[in-house]
Enzyme design. Structure first.
Site, short mmCIF file in Angstrom:
data_model
loop_
_atom_site.label_atom_id
_atom_site.label_comp_id
_atom_site.label_asym_id
_atom_site.label_seq_id
_atom_site.Cartn_x
_atom_site.Cartn_y
_atom_site.Cartn_z
N LYS A 287 -45.40 -45.50 -23.86
CA LYS A 287 -44.52 -44.84 -24.83
C LYS A 287 -43.24 -45.64 -24.84
O LYS A 287 -42.62 -45.85 -23.81
CB LYS A 287 -44.24 -43.41 -24.37
CG LYS A 287 -43.24 -42.68 -25.20
CD LYS A 287 -43.08 -41.26 -24.69
CE LYS A 287 -42.30 -41.21 -23.38
NZ LYS A 287 -40.87 -41.33 -23.55
N ASP B 276 -47.23 -46.28 -17.39
CA ASP B 276 -46.33 -46.57 -18.51
C ASP B 276 -46.57 -47.94 -19.13
O ASP B 276 -47.16 -48.81 -18.50
CB ASP B 276 -44.89 -46.64 -17.98
CG ASP B 276 -44.26 -45.27 -17.91
OD1 ASP B 276 -44.84 -44.33 -18.45
OD2 ASP B 276 -43.17 -45.17 -17.32
N MET C 40 -31.65 -49.81 -21.64
CA MET C 40 -32.16 -49.60 -23.00
C MET C 40 -31.13 -49.90 -24.07
O MET C 40 -31.17 -49.30 -25.14
CB MET C 40 -32.61 -48.13 -23.18
CG MET C 40 -33.75 -47.73 -22.27
SD MET C 40 -34.22 -46.02 -22.50
CE MET C 40 -33.06 -45.18 -21.46
N1 SAH Z 1 -37.01 -45.92 -14.75
C1 SAH Z 1 -36.73 -47.29 -15.12
C2 SAH Z 1 -35.94 -47.40 -16.40
C3 SAH Z 1 -36.70 -46.93 -17.63
S1 SAH Z 1 -35.76 -47.15 -19.09
C4 SAH Z 1 -35.98 -47.98 -13.97
O1 SAH Z 1 -35.59 -47.31 -13.01
O2 SAH Z 1 -35.79 -49.19 -14.02
C5 SAH Z 1 -36.33 -48.71 -19.64
C6 SAH Z 1 -35.22 -49.73 -19.56
O3 SAH Z 1 -35.09 -50.23 -18.25
C7 SAH Z 1 -35.43 -50.95 -20.42
O4 SAH Z 1 -35.06 -50.73 -21.77
C8 SAH Z 1 -34.53 -51.96 -19.75
O5 SAH Z 1 -33.18 -51.76 -20.10
C9 SAH Z 1 -34.69 -51.57 -18.29
N2 SAH Z 1 -35.70 -52.39 -17.59
C10 SAH Z 1 -36.85 -51.98 -17.04
N3 SAH Z 1 -37.50 -52.99 -16.43
C11 SAH Z 1 -36.72 -54.08 -16.58
C12 SAH Z 1 -36.82 -55.45 -16.15
N4 SAH Z 1 -37.87 -55.89 -15.44
N5 SAH Z 1 -35.81 -56.28 -16.48
C13 SAH Z 1 -34.74 -55.87 -17.18
N6 SAH Z 1 -34.60 -54.59 -17.61
C14 SAH Z 1 -35.56 -53.71 -17.31
#
Ligand code: SAH
Length: 247
Positions: free
Chosen positions: A56, A35, A169
Site C-alpha cells: 500500500k 508491505d 514521506m
Molecule cells: N515505518 C517506516 C516508515 C514508513 S513511512 C520506518 O520506520 O522507516 C515510509 C517512508 O519512510 C518513505 O516515504 C521514506 O521517507 C522513508 N523510508 C523508508 N525506507 C527508506 C529507505 N530505505 N531509505 C530512505 N527512506 C526510507
C-alpha cells in the site's frame, strides 16, 4: 482458537538489518503479510510461510488500510503463527495502531518487535550524527502533510524549532515543503540532505540547501527517500560544493 500475530519491523531494507528476534520469528512463521517497502531478500528467511503481499503506498485511501486489517485478522484465524512485516520500525509512520486495534477488537494476541527506522539508516549512510555535539541536541521525526485543504502548521512549528529534523514521506512534496519552511522563516541556506534507498546498494545522497529543495523534483528518485534538515549537514554541503566547483 486464533493464532498469534507478531508485528515486526523489517528495518530500512537491507536483509541483515532486521533484528535477530524478527528473523527467528520469520523463520517460524506460518503466514507473512508484508508491505511494499519490504525487500524480497528478507522473504528468503521464511520459505515455509504463506506470503501475503499487502502493499500500500502511503497516499492511498484508508479503505486499503481497513482491508489490510481484515486480512490480518483472517490470517490469525487460519494460521497459528502470523507475521506482519512492516518497513523500518512498525511504530513509526506505519499505521500500526490501526492494525493493533483491529487485532484487539477480534481478541487476537499480538507482540511487537521493533526495527531500525529509516532515519537511523540514513544517518548511518550519511556518517553524520543526528545529534552531533555543538550542533544538535534534539531530533524530530516528522512527516509533512501538505495535501489540499490540510493545515501545514501541524508539522511546520516543530520542524522550525528542532535542531535536526527527519522528514518521512516528504521528498515528492519538496516544492510545497520548501515554500512552507521558507514562509515560516527558516533561513534559505539551511543545509539539508536527501537520502534515497538508505541501507540498500542503490543508496544515494543529495546535499542541498533549503533554497535548492524544489530541485529535488528533478532527481529522478526510484526508491524510498527521506529528507534530513539541520546544521549538522552544513559540512557535507560545503564538501559537495567544493566537489561541484572543482568538477
Ligand atoms: N515505518 C517506516 C516508515 C514508513 S513511512 C520506518 O520506520 O522507516 C515510509 C517512508 O519512510 C518513505 O516515504 C521514506 O521517507 C522513508 N523510508 C523508508 N525506507 C527508506 C529507505 N530505505 N531509505 C530512505 N527512506 C526510507
Amino acid at each position: 482458537m486464533a493464532g498469534k500475530v507478531h508485528l515486526i519491523g523489517a528495518g530500512p531494507g537491507a536483509a541483515d538489518l532486521i533484528t535477530v528476534r524478527g528473523m527467528r520469528l520469520l523463520q517460524a512463521a506460518d503466514a507473512v503479510l508484508f508491505d511494499a517497502l519490504v525487500q524480497p531478500e528478507m522473504l528468503q528467511y521464511c520459505p515455509q510461510a504463506v506470503l501475503i503481499p499487502v502493499g500500500k503506498r502511503c497516499d492511498k485511501a484508508s479503505t486499503a488500510q481497513r482491508f489490510i486489517n481484515k486480512m490480518l485478522v483472517d490470517a490469525a484465524h487460519k494460521y497459528a503463527r502470523v507475521v506482519r512485516l512492516k518497513g523500518g520500525d512498525p511504530m513509526l509512520f506505519g499505521r500500526a495502531q490501526e492494525e493493533l486495534a483491529a487485532l484487539d477488537e477480534a481478541g487476537i494476541e499480538y507482540e511487537i518487535v521493533p526495527g531500525v527506522t529509516a532515519a537511523l539508516a540514513a544517518a548511518a549512510d550519511s556518517a553524520i550524527s543526528l545529534t552531533r555535539r555543538g550542533f544538535a541536541r534534539n531530533v524530530l521525526f516528522a512527516t509533512a502533510r501538505v495535501g489540499e485543504g490540510e493545515q501545514t502548521s501541524d508539522w511546520l512549528k516543530p520542524v522550525l524549532a528542532a535542531d535536526t529534523t527527519v522528514l518521512y514521506m516528504g521528498v515528492k512534496q519538496s516544492a510545497a515543503i520548501a515554500a512552507a519552511l521558507l514562509a515560516g522563516g527558516m533561513p534559505p541556506d539551511t543545509p539539508l540532505l536527501i537520502v534515497e534507498n538508505a541501507s540498500l546498494p542503490g543508496c544515494r545522497e543529495f546535499p542541498l540547501t533549503l533554497r535548492e529543495l524544489p530541485q529535488a523534483a528533478t532527481f529522478q528518485l526510484d526508491g524510498p527517500a527521506i529528507l534530513l534538515i539541520g546544521e549538522v549537514y552544513r559540512a557535507k554541503l560545503a564538501l559537495a560544493d567544493e566537489v561541484r566547483k572543482a568538477g
